[in-house]
Enzyme design. Sequence first.
Site, PDB file in Angstrom:
ATOM      1  N   THR A  54       0.858  -1.182   0.000  1.00  0.00           N
ATOM      2  CA  THR A  54       0.000   0.000   0.000  1.00  0.00           C
ATOM      3  C   THR A  54       0.900   1.239   0.000  1.00  0.00           C
ATOM      4  O   THR A  54       2.119   1.133  -0.016  1.00  0.00           O
ATOM      5  CB  THR A  54      -0.910   0.027   1.240  1.00  0.00           C
ATOM      6  OG1 THR A  54      -0.124   0.350   2.399  1.00  0.00           O
ATOM      7  CG2 THR A  54      -1.585  -1.318   1.458  1.00  0.00           C
ATOM      8  N   CYS A  55       0.283   2.419   0.056  1.00  0.00           N
ATOM      9  CA  CYS A  55       1.086   3.634   0.068  1.00  0.00           C
ATOM     10  C   CYS A  55       1.897   3.768   1.350  1.00  0.00           C
ATOM     11  O   CYS A  55       2.889   4.501   1.388  1.00  0.00           O
ATOM     12  CB  CYS A  55       0.195   4.864  -0.118  1.00  0.00           C
ATOM     13  SG  CYS A  55      -1.092   5.037   1.137  1.00  0.00           S
ATOM     14  N   ARG A  57       2.933   0.880   3.303  1.00  0.00           N
ATOM     15  CA  ARG A  57       3.674  -0.300   3.716  1.00  0.00           C
ATOM     16  C   ARG A  57       3.837  -1.289   2.575  1.00  0.00           C
ATOM     17  O   ARG A  57       3.032  -1.324   1.633  1.00  0.00           O
ATOM     18  CB  ARG A  57       2.956  -1.004   4.871  1.00  0.00           C
ATOM     19  CG  ARG A  57       1.685  -1.748   4.475  1.00  0.00           C
ATOM     20  CD  ARG A  57       0.981  -2.374   5.660  1.00  0.00           C
ATOM     21  NE  ARG A  57       0.501  -1.367   6.587  1.00  0.00           N
ATOM     22  CZ  ARG A  57       0.989  -1.206   7.822  1.00  0.00           C
ATOM     23  NH1 ARG A  57       1.937  -2.013   8.266  1.00  0.00           N
ATOM     24  NH2 ARG A  57       0.526  -0.265   8.603  1.00  0.00           N
ATOM     25  N   GLU A 117      -8.267   3.152  10.836  1.00  0.00           N
ATOM     26  CA  GLU A 117      -8.857   3.327   9.496  1.00  0.00           C
ATOM     27  C   GLU A 117      -9.194   1.972   8.894  1.00  0.00           C
ATOM     28  O   GLU A 117      -8.474   0.993   9.081  1.00  0.00           O
ATOM     29  CB  GLU A 117      -7.893   4.119   8.598  1.00  0.00           C
ATOM     30  CG  GLU A 117      -6.508   3.501   8.418  1.00  0.00           C
ATOM     31  CD  GLU A 117      -6.451   2.588   7.211  1.00  0.00           C
ATOM     32  OE1 GLU A 117      -7.421   2.550   6.441  1.00  0.00           O
ATOM     33  OE2 GLU A 117      -5.437   1.892   7.064  1.00  0.00           O
ATOM     34  N   GLN A 119      -9.568   1.159   5.613  1.00  0.00           N
ATOM     35  CA  GLN A 119      -9.132   0.907   4.244  1.00  0.00           C
ATOM     36  C   GLN A 119      -8.120  -0.233   4.158  1.00  0.00           C
ATOM     37  O   GLN A 119      -8.133  -1.034   3.217  1.00  0.00           O
ATOM     38  CB  GLN A 119      -8.525   2.178   3.649  1.00  0.00           C
ATOM     39  CG  GLN A 119      -8.229   2.059   2.156  1.00  0.00           C
ATOM     40  CD  GLN A 119      -7.648   3.339   1.591  1.00  0.00           C
ATOM     41  OE1 GLN A 119      -7.287   4.248   2.330  1.00  0.00           O
ATOM     42  NE2 GLN A 119      -7.550   3.400   0.286  1.00  0.00           N
ATOM     43  N   GLN A 123      -7.531  -3.632   1.617  1.00  0.00           N
ATOM     44  CA  GLN A 123      -6.281  -3.842   0.883  1.00  0.00           C
ATOM     45  C   GLN A 123      -5.677  -5.206   1.207  1.00  0.00           C
ATOM     46  O   GLN A 123      -5.119  -5.876   0.332  1.00  0.00           O
ATOM     47  CB  GLN A 123      -5.296  -2.715   1.211  1.00  0.00           C
ATOM     48  CG  GLN A 123      -5.740  -1.366   0.666  1.00  0.00           C
ATOM     49  CD  GLN A 123      -4.955  -0.205   1.257  1.00  0.00           C
ATOM     50  OE1 GLN A 123      -4.497  -0.247   2.395  1.00  0.00           O
ATOM     51  NE2 GLN A 123      -4.803   0.860   0.476  1.00  0.00           N
ATOM     52  N   GLU A 195      -8.850   3.645  -5.816  1.00  0.00           N
ATOM     53  CA  GLU A 195      -9.600   3.745  -4.566  1.00  0.00           C
ATOM     54  C   GLU A 195      -9.274   5.011  -3.783  1.00  0.00           C
ATOM     55  O   GLU A 195     -10.161   5.677  -3.252  1.00  0.00           O
ATOM     56  CB  GLU A 195      -9.320   2.505  -3.711  1.00  0.00           C
ATOM     57  CG  GLU A 195     -10.173   2.414  -2.456  1.00  0.00           C
ATOM     58  CD  GLU A 195      -9.909   1.146  -1.666  1.00  0.00           C
ATOM     59  OE1 GLU A 195     -10.530   0.984  -0.603  1.00  0.00           O
ATOM     60  OE2 GLU A 195      -9.087   0.323  -2.113  1.00  0.00           O
ATOM     61  N   MET A 196      -7.969   5.360  -3.710  1.00  0.00           N
ATOM     62  CA  MET A 196      -7.584   6.550  -2.954  1.00  0.00           C
ATOM     63  C   MET A 196      -8.130   7.825  -3.596  1.00  0.00           C
ATOM     64  O   MET A 196      -8.596   8.740  -2.900  1.00  0.00           O
ATOM     65  CB  MET A 196      -6.055   6.626  -2.845  1.00  0.00           C
ATOM     66  CG  MET A 196      -5.464   5.749  -1.755  1.00  0.00           C
ATOM     67  SD  MET A 196      -6.059   6.176  -0.099  1.00  0.00           S
ATOM     68  CE  MET A 196      -5.446   7.842   0.067  1.00  0.00           C
ATOM     69  N   ILE A 197      -8.080   7.903  -4.923  1.00  0.00           N
ATOM     70  CA  ILE A 197      -8.611   9.075  -5.616  1.00  0.00           C
ATOM     71  C   ILE A 197     -10.126   9.142  -5.453  1.00  0.00           C
ATOM     72  O   ILE A 197     -10.702  10.221  -5.258  1.00  0.00           O
ATOM     73  CB  ILE A 197      -8.221   9.038  -7.108  1.00  0.00           C
ATOM     74  CG1 ILE A 197      -6.724   9.285  -7.259  1.00  0.00           C
ATOM     75  CG2 ILE A 197      -9.017  10.065  -7.903  1.00  0.00           C
ATOM     76  CD1 ILE A 197      -6.249  10.641  -6.788  1.00  0.00           C
TER      77      ILE A 197
END
Length: 423
Positions: A54-55, A57, A117, A119, A123, A195-197
């Site tokens: 992920t962003c 880890r 969180e 999310q 993931q 997903e993040m956007i």
Amino acid sequence: MSVWALGLNHTTAPLDLRGRFAFALDQIAPTLHSLRSSFGSHRHPQVEAAIISTCNRTEIYCASEHMALDHTVGWLAESGGVAPALLRSHAYTLHDDEAARHAFRVASGLDSMVLGEPQILGQMKDAVRAAETAGALGSTLNQLFQRSFAVAKEVRTATEIGAHSISMAAASVRLASQLFEDLAKTRVLFVGAGEMIDLAATHFAARRPRSIVVANRTLERGEKLATRFGGEAMRLAELPGRLAEFDIVVSCTASTLPLIGLGAVERALKQRKHRPIFMVDLAVPRDIEPEVKKLEDVYLYTVDDLAQVVQQGQASRQAAVAEAEVIIDAGVQSFMHWLAQRGTVPLIRQLNAQADEWRTLELARARKLLAKGEDVETVLEALSRGLTQKMLHGAMAELHAGDSAAREQTAQTLSRLFLRKER
């Protein structure tokens, strides 16, 4: 069976180093194949593996009869083009109960930049599905992750760990509000359509900006996202020429190279007559060249820069963390008990096979005797005696073998096994 994990995250490694080990979802299968092949087939014939990227880890989870942490470190270092010593200085290595506890904490949101969180749970599930599709997920890691999902659900249900959590998307809006007095007067560009956007666009759209544009490599996907928020889509190739139009730029793609360079931003600032641009780079590796941050009229934030904002209010959730840790501890104990039992499976199978062989032999002998006309009671007596002798033969032999200390230990073991009183 051993379980181990190797990882680096937002607390242990800088953004640029994490970027070297970022794997897009479509890269997971070939990467897992490379990892598993690197172990060879002699000492590690069937290594289970999964990769979470992920962003914040990148983590590798493995399971095998023999632990191979050093090999895993060497493989990951080589894949990222860094020295193993450098990777070790920024990574964490865990095994067995420590690895299980870490997986449970990650799934529960206790190890995230945003405490609680949700999310990361999605993931992790994506990563597990990718490993399963790639044929890299065996029964041990499957148990580890399914139990981690169950623990995460219990933590979220039984505690308030996720209450009032501030996502990176919400933090971006908060920071933008500090720069622009009225977000309703801003033009916002989203680069990417993942997903993040999607999450960031949802937060910004709630402030009703003047316009929303989505730039994506695939125009169709960009249009699908833009339509939801009453915006428009454009191709990624148009980005340099239109950058000056936007007050806010939020980017998160899977590109391995920066999409927005220093030169493009400098040209945009000249066209804007140096009106400020607020930029958020949520991608790992970076979408925006780091030099952009040095420009006087640019306010650029990366995922690491958002850490201070999202940590606000964390103190009020420490009681929930303590409750969550109790749930996680119970989950770890349950998993380790299951893992320990797995070690006896081969022996249980051997014992069952041996017992079946004896039973088959004695039944065959009994049938022959019955066919010859022997009395049924006599045949049953012989059958039971034959089975009893076969079952006790090894135990009796052990009682007469070794020195006195060994015989005493054998006697105690046999007493526990064979002389238990029925309750």
